[in-house]
Design an enzyme around this catalytic site. Structure first.
Site, mmCIF file in Angstrom:
data_model
loop_
_atom_site.group_PDB
_atom_site.id
_atom_site.type_symbol
_atom_site.label_atom_id
_atom_site.label_comp_id
_atom_site.label_asym_id
_atom_site.label_seq_id
_atom_site.Cartn_x
_atom_site.Cartn_y
_atom_site.Cartn_z
ATOM 1 N N LYS A 279 -53.712 -10.941 -97.261
ATOM 2 C CA LYS A 279 -53.162 -9.943 -96.338
ATOM 3 C C LYS A 279 -53.435 -8.522 -96.822
ATOM 4 C CE LYS A 279 -49.462 -12.633 -94.172
ATOM 5 N NZ LYS A 279 -48.012 -12.710 -93.902
ATOM 6 N N ASP B 223 -46.973 -8.447 -89.150
ATOM 7 C CA ASP B 223 -47.049 -9.864 -89.502
ATOM 8 C C ASP B 223 -46.449 -10.636 -88.324
ATOM 9 O OD1 ASP B 223 -47.313 -12.159 -91.320
ATOM 10 O OD2 ASP B 223 -45.121 -12.167 -91.206
ATOM 11 N N LYS B 224 -47.006 -11.802 -87.997
ATOM 12 C CA LYS B 224 -46.536 -12.516 -86.805
ATOM 13 C C LYS B 224 -45.216 -13.247 -87.030
ATOM 14 C CE LYS B 224 -48.121 -16.569 -85.323
ATOM 15 N NZ LYS B 224 -46.921 -17.372 -84.985
ATOM 16 N N THR B 225 -45.248 -14.223 -87.927
ATOM 17 C CA THR B 225 -44.102 -15.116 -88.075
ATOM 18 C C THR B 225 -42.895 -14.393 -88.667
ATOM 19 O OG1 THR B 225 -45.612 -16.965 -88.393
ATOM 20 C CG2 THR B 225 -43.312 -17.296 -89.027
ATOM 21 N N ASP C 37 -41.701 -9.257 -93.261
ATOM 22 C CA ASP C 37 -40.371 -9.644 -93.730
ATOM 23 C C ASP C 37 -40.373 -10.646 -94.877
ATOM 24 O OD1 ASP C 37 -41.205 -11.945 -92.414
ATOM 25 O OD2 ASP C 37 -39.184 -12.433 -91.718
ATOM 26 N N ASP D 59 -45.464 -10.855 -97.819
ATOM 27 C CA ASP D 59 -45.793 -9.572 -97.198
ATOM 28 C C ASP D 59 -45.693 -8.411 -98.184
ATOM 29 O OD1 ASP D 59 -46.176 -10.685 -94.672
ATOM 30 O OD2 ASP D 59 -44.042 -10.570 -94.200
ATOM 31 N N GLY E 221 -51.215 -16.380 -90.445
ATOM 32 C CA GLY E 221 -51.899 -17.487 -91.091
ATOM 33 C C GLY E 221 -52.203 -18.610 -90.122
#
Length: 679
Positions: free
Chosen positions: A544, A364-366, A563, A567, A517
């Site tokens: 996701k 996951d990016k953020t 996190d 998720d 997102g």
């Protein structure tokens, strides 16, 4: 009994349970040690009276009482020294899970009963010394094994001992000492310099540095002020802190880590299930092989009953699948303990097995690949003022706002040492920004729409703004009543270690994918910086999990690192879910592995540990199985015509040696260096 007493008893019980579990293998090692030494000294006269030993040492001493003395001493050795094996055999027979203990019991009892019969009912050679030395050697091997394995469970005892026994309870203006295991949620405790923090909580007064290496593996002290969270067992350094307890007893971080480590060490990966099946089959094969060996040498050779029985007993002894049974759990126990000491909590042994065979690692990016907080990336002025002046003007207005972009600008100014104060006459403009008087001048800070609304021309800035937007930046416009003064760009920046970690992961043969997102432009910018070849942009939280399913099509194995609350479903869907430090409780509960620190290096450590662990498992299985393939035919007498023969005591020695080799190979994990230097 009041709640406080019940809480105290429960906490004390938990503490004792923790210690009891941690000391289990140590107690077993001590028991085997005691039985070994008793049996060893009893076996000396048995060996002294054995005709074979006397012949080897070239002396003769055979008084009439010799067989009866040997019987009495061998009986003590067999029934006292061999008791753990008989108890284990009974359990195996009851559960129909025949294994090593069943074989040992059959070998020892058959040798002992044959010898007793030859002493009291018919004249024949006895096996007292063989049965005695078999028990002694097996006890010695088990003692060493339990001693080695008990060392791998030390982390549980260490965790239990990390919390101090006493705490300084604050009540009003008084401070009294209290048992730390009696602390309850809401209690306030004083922690002086150099003391351990007695429970999880939040700092409500004071400032200090705290060593949290027990949860992060990082020895660098962490600054703590009012509002900071602290973990019980960490060490307070240079200042006094008053902490409000929010978790105590079984709810503390340490207690949860201990429970997760126990679960991981008691769980069985798929390779362990296969090893257990192989051990069961080997037990049946040993009994069948021993029977066939006896039949062949007794009925189809001139060597007679004693020779046939000797070889049959040797086959049964040497085929004991103990090394096979130890091959996997010793490695799992050690690796999960090592991981916990390095701030990586693994919930089951199967997790390591799955990680070693990954095809994809999805981030996951953020908040995972990025810091999860906005920071200033670019400052562009109109050329009439410096970057420092523009940042001072913007910060003076934004300090009045709690918006995350405003906070990023204020933080940037503070980090640069720029002095500024709150703007006068601050006015919040909903959805667009705010304004205020700075050094007597009215300053507007916010969106492009805000500065356009007051009549400023933004067209000269169009190209610059477009370029920044393509890079995934969020733009903050600063102007006065006359002109645009400049633009400050902010973005959620990648973690400093992210690029190197991703490069190292790709070198391990694992493909990296990013989920976000954010729009395609922003996602592409981050992916390009980090060297990620494939990414999914514009993915809604509820979608996701569907993306993970798509990646898994065709039997591909995927792990997910995240996190946040959104998720959790994707962490559960992935073959392995990894919750990175600072993640939400929901994400942590959904994950298979938890990284205590928000450092992507822990993901790389976890992958390398999984591969190393599986290599050790395979090495142990090859040794355990290969040893039996070679040893069984030799024990059955296929090399007898060339003068090569294994007696029962040598078979017992080799069997124990193979088990010890397996344990030592597993222990070699402790000296492994993961090579995590990221350059």
């Amino acid at each position: 009994m009041d709640d406080s007493q019940m809480h105290s008893m429960h906490a004390e019980h938990s503490k004792h349970t923790e210690h009891a579990h941690g000391d289990h293998h140590a107690m077993m090692a001590e028991d085997f040690k005691r039985r070994f030494f008793v049996s060893f000294f009893l076996a000396i006269p048995v060996l002294f009276l054995a005709p074979v030993i006397q012949s080897f040492l070239r002396f003769s001493f055979q008084p009439s009482y010799a067989p009866y003395t040997s019987f009495v001493l061998a009986s003590l050795i067999v029934w006292y020294g061999g008791r753990p094996f008989f108890t284990g055999a009974i359990s195996e027979l009851k559960s129909r899970n025949y294994g090593m203990m069943t074989l040992v019991a059959i070998a020892v009892i058959s040798a002992y009963l044959f010898s007793a019969a030859s002493t009291f009912f018919f004249k024949g050679v006895n096996f007292y010394w063989e049965a005695s030395t078999l028990v002694v050697v097996l006890l010695f091997g088990h003692w060493l094994e339990m001693k080695a394995v008990s060392g791998t469970g030390n982390i549980l005892r260490e965790l239990a001992n990390l919390l101090p026994s006493m705490a300084h309870l604050v009540s009003g203006s008084s401070v009294t000492d209290a048992d730390s295991f009696n602390l309850r949620k809401g209690d306030k405790v004083l922690v002086r310099p150099g003391e351990k923090i007695p429970a999880d909580g939040v700092v409500i007064n004071g400032s200090s540095s705290v060593n949290e290496s027990l949860i992060t593996g990082e020895s660098k002290p962490v600054k703590k002020n009012a509002g900071s969270t602290v973990v019980g067992g960490s060490v307070n350094y240079d200042g006094s802190l008053i902490i409000e307890v929010n978790h105590s007893g079984n709810e503390t971080y340490l207690a949860q880590v201990g429970e997760l480590v126990r679960q991981a060490q008691s769980s069985k990966p798929r390779v362990q299930v296969l090893a257990n099946r192989a051990a069961n089959l080997l037990t049946v094969a040993a009994i069948a092989g021993g029977s066939l060996t006896f039949v062949f040498w007794n009925f189809f050779s001139p060597n007679g009953l004693v020779f046939a029985l000797t070889l049959a007993i040797t086959v049964i002894v040497i085929t004991c699948p103990h090394a096979l049974g130890l091959a996997i759990p010793t490695v799992t126990t050690i690796s999960t303990s090592m991981a916990a000491k390095n701030g990586v909590i693994i919930k089951s042994g199967e997790t390591l097995e799955k990680l070693s065979g990954l095809d994809y690692l999805v981030f996951d990016k953020t908040g995972t690949l990025t810091k999860g907080e906005f920071a200033v990336t670019d400052i562009i002025t109109n050329g009439k003022m410096s970057e420092v002046e523009l940042l001072r003007f913007a910060s003076s207005v934004e300090i009045n706002s709690m918006h995350f972009i405003a906070m990023a600008i204020v933080k940037s100014a503070a980090n640069r040492g720029i002095s500024f104060g709150p703007a006068d006459n601050y006015l919040s403009i909903a959805g667009k920004g705010g304004s205020g008087r700075v050094l007597g001048e009215e300053i507007f800070v916010g969106s492009e729409a805000l500065v356009q609304e007051i009549g400023l021309d933004t067209s000269p800035w169009a190209k610059t703004a477009a370029q920044l937007a393509e890079q995934g930046r969020s733009l903050v416009w600063i102007g006065n009543r006359k002109e645009v003064l400049g633009i400050i760009a902010v973005a959620d920046t990648p973690r400093p270690e992210a690029k190197a970690v991703i490069s190292a992961i790709k070198k391990l043969g694992v493909k990296v994918i990013m989920l976000t997102g954010d729009n395609k432009e922003s996602a592409g910018q981050v992916a390009g910086i980090l060297g990620i070849d494939k990414y999914f942009a514009g993915v809604l939280p509820e979608n996701k999990m569907s993306v993970i399913k798509e990646i898994q099509q065709g039997g591909r194995k995927a792990a997910m690192v995240g996190d946040g609350i959104n998720d959790a479903p994707s962490l559960k869907q992935a073959d392995v879910g990894i919750a990175i430090g600072g993640g939400t409780q929901v994400a942590v509960e959904s994950a298979d592995a938890i990284l205590a620190e928000s450092d992507l290096g822990s993901v790389l450590y976890l992958l390398k540990l999984s591969k190393r662990t599986m290599n050790k498992m395979k090495e142990n299985l090859v040794w355990a199985a290969g040893y039996n393939v070679v040893a069984i035919p030799v024990a059955a007498g296929v090399l007898y015509r060339w003068g090569i023969l294994l007696r029962p005591e040598w078979g017992a020695l080799l069997m124990s040696l193979s088990s010890i080799i397996v344990v030592l190979n597993a222990l070699s994990l402790k000296i492994w260096k993961p090579g995590l230097k990221l350059t």
